[in-house]
Design an enzyme around this catalytic site. Structure first.
Site, PDB file in Angstrom:
ATOM      1  N   GLY A  11       0.784  -1.231   0.000  1.00 37.60           N
ATOM      2  CA  GLY A  11       0.000   0.000   0.000  1.00 37.60           C
ATOM      3  C   GLY A  11       0.814   1.277   0.000  1.00 37.60           C
ATOM      4  O   GLY A  11       0.255   2.385   0.102  1.00 37.60           O
ATOM      5  N   ASP A  78       7.058  -2.588 -10.751  1.00 36.08           N
ATOM      6  CA  ASP A  78       6.395  -2.055  -9.556  1.00 36.08           C
ATOM      7  C   ASP A  78       6.778  -2.748  -8.240  1.00 36.08           C
ATOM      8  O   ASP A  78       6.312  -2.327  -7.175  1.00 36.08           O
ATOM      9  CB  ASP A  78       4.878  -1.962  -9.752  1.00 36.08           C
ATOM     10  CG  ASP A  78       4.126  -3.184  -9.285  1.00 36.08           C
ATOM     11  OD1 ASP A  78       4.686  -4.291  -9.305  1.00 36.08           O
ATOM     12  OD2 ASP A  78       2.957  -3.013  -8.896  1.00 36.08           O
ATOM     13  N   LYS A 144      -7.871   2.328   1.946  1.00 37.46           N
ATOM     14  CA  LYS A 144      -8.342   3.119   0.792  1.00 37.46           C
ATOM     15  C   LYS A 144      -8.443   2.236  -0.448  1.00 37.46           C
ATOM     16  O   LYS A 144      -9.413   2.315  -1.202  1.00 37.46           O
ATOM     17  CB  LYS A 144      -7.353   4.263   0.549  1.00 37.46           C
ATOM     18  CG  LYS A 144      -7.709   5.179  -0.600  1.00 37.46           C
ATOM     19  CD  LYS A 144      -6.661   6.275  -0.765  1.00 37.46           C
ATOM     20  CE  LYS A 144      -6.945   7.105  -2.012  1.00 37.46           C
ATOM     21  NZ  LYS A 144      -5.787   7.908  -2.414  1.00 37.46           N
TER      22      LYS A 144
END
Ligand SMILES: Nc1ncnc2c1ncn2[C@@H]1O[C@H](COP(=O)(O)OP(=O)(O)O)[C@@H](O)[C@H]1O
Ligand SMILES: Nc1nc2c(ncn2[C@H]2C[C@H](O)[C@@H](COP(=O)(O)O)O2)c(=O)[nH]1
Length: 217
Positions: A11, A78, A144
């Site tokens: 996150g 990533d 979120k």
């Protein structure tokens, strides 16, 4: 050829920044296998049973991405393969892998890293970008994003897992010496929703790349 790799806790904002960087630098983005990952939900359901399998799954997928990335010109990945060991050893320390699994895994990772070295003239990424977030921010962002199996409501014991994972990243980043590195303050820069923050973060990364280029010439 420029290879950038993102690093950071769950996150932290790696995928978001990967997308921004790929767009900014007009490069291809390579994402971690999450939506098509059959083992990930099983791991969150039963970490004891699936920690080793998940790790092998991720290692295989990352190896695949790296091979594809190295055959391309410029790219952004990533999550780095260098964090694999951090994630697996945390799980092993929590008793989710036995001694033999740790041995097999460490050996396989070493072998794969050697194989990557022999794959291309580009042996290391040009830059590792660590998105550092506080524990509170990590929890906020996981919430979120809303992946069900990552939520504390799903499994309250994830609180301790996340806390330990986040704290291990500091030592990991300090010790990391495989390629040039930069740390981005993911608490300070809301680069997802604030355009000014996004510009500032991209500037920091581009300045670092320029500095590295200067050192290499
Ligand atoms: N710097 C940031 N500011 C605000 N929101 C962010 C930031 N970084 C990430 N987010 C949000 O947090 C969530 C997790 O981000 P993501 O990029 O998926 O993290 P990671 O790939 O590191 O797990 C997403 O909902 C994303 O929109
Ligand atoms: N046990 C491990 N879990 C991993 C590994 N790599 C990723 N993950 C998990 C963590 C998240 O739930 C999800 C996606 O990661 P993000 O940081 O991109 O949100 O996959 C690993 O090597 N071991």
């Amino acid at each position: 050829m420029t290879v950038l790799v993102l690093a950071g806790t769950i996150g932290a904002g790696k995928s978001s920044l990967t997308e921004m960087l790929a767009e900014e630098l007009e490069t291809q983005a390579f994402y971690e296998s999450v939506h098509d990952n059959k083992v990930l939900p099983l791991f969150y359901e039963n970490p004891q049973k699936y920690a080793f399998l998940l790790q092998i799954y991720f290692l295989n997928k990352r190896f695949d991405s790296i091979k594809r990335a190295l055959s391309d010109n410029n790219n952004v990945l990533d999550r780095s393969i260098y964090e694999d060991s951090l994630l697996f050893h945390l799980n092993a320390d929590l008793g989710r892998a036995d001694e033999t699994e740790v041995e097999v895994y460490d050996d396989l990772l070493k072998n794969m890293l050697e194989e990557i070295d022999s794959l291309s003239f580009k042996k290391r990424p040009d830059l590792l970008i660590h998105v550092k977030v506080s524990f509170d921010k990590m929890l906020e962002r996981i919430k979120k994003r809303g992946r069900q199996f990552e939520q504390l409501e799903y499994d309250p014991s994830l609180y301790d897992y996340y806390k330990e994972l986040n704290s291990r990243y500091d030592t990991w980043f300090e010790a990391f010496d495989i390629c040039p590195k930069i740390q981005i303050d993911g608490d300070k820069y809301d680069f997802v929703e604030n355009e000014q923050s996004k510009i500032q973060v991209l500037q920091q990364i581009k300045a670092k790349l320029k500095e590295i280029e200067g050192e290499n010439n």
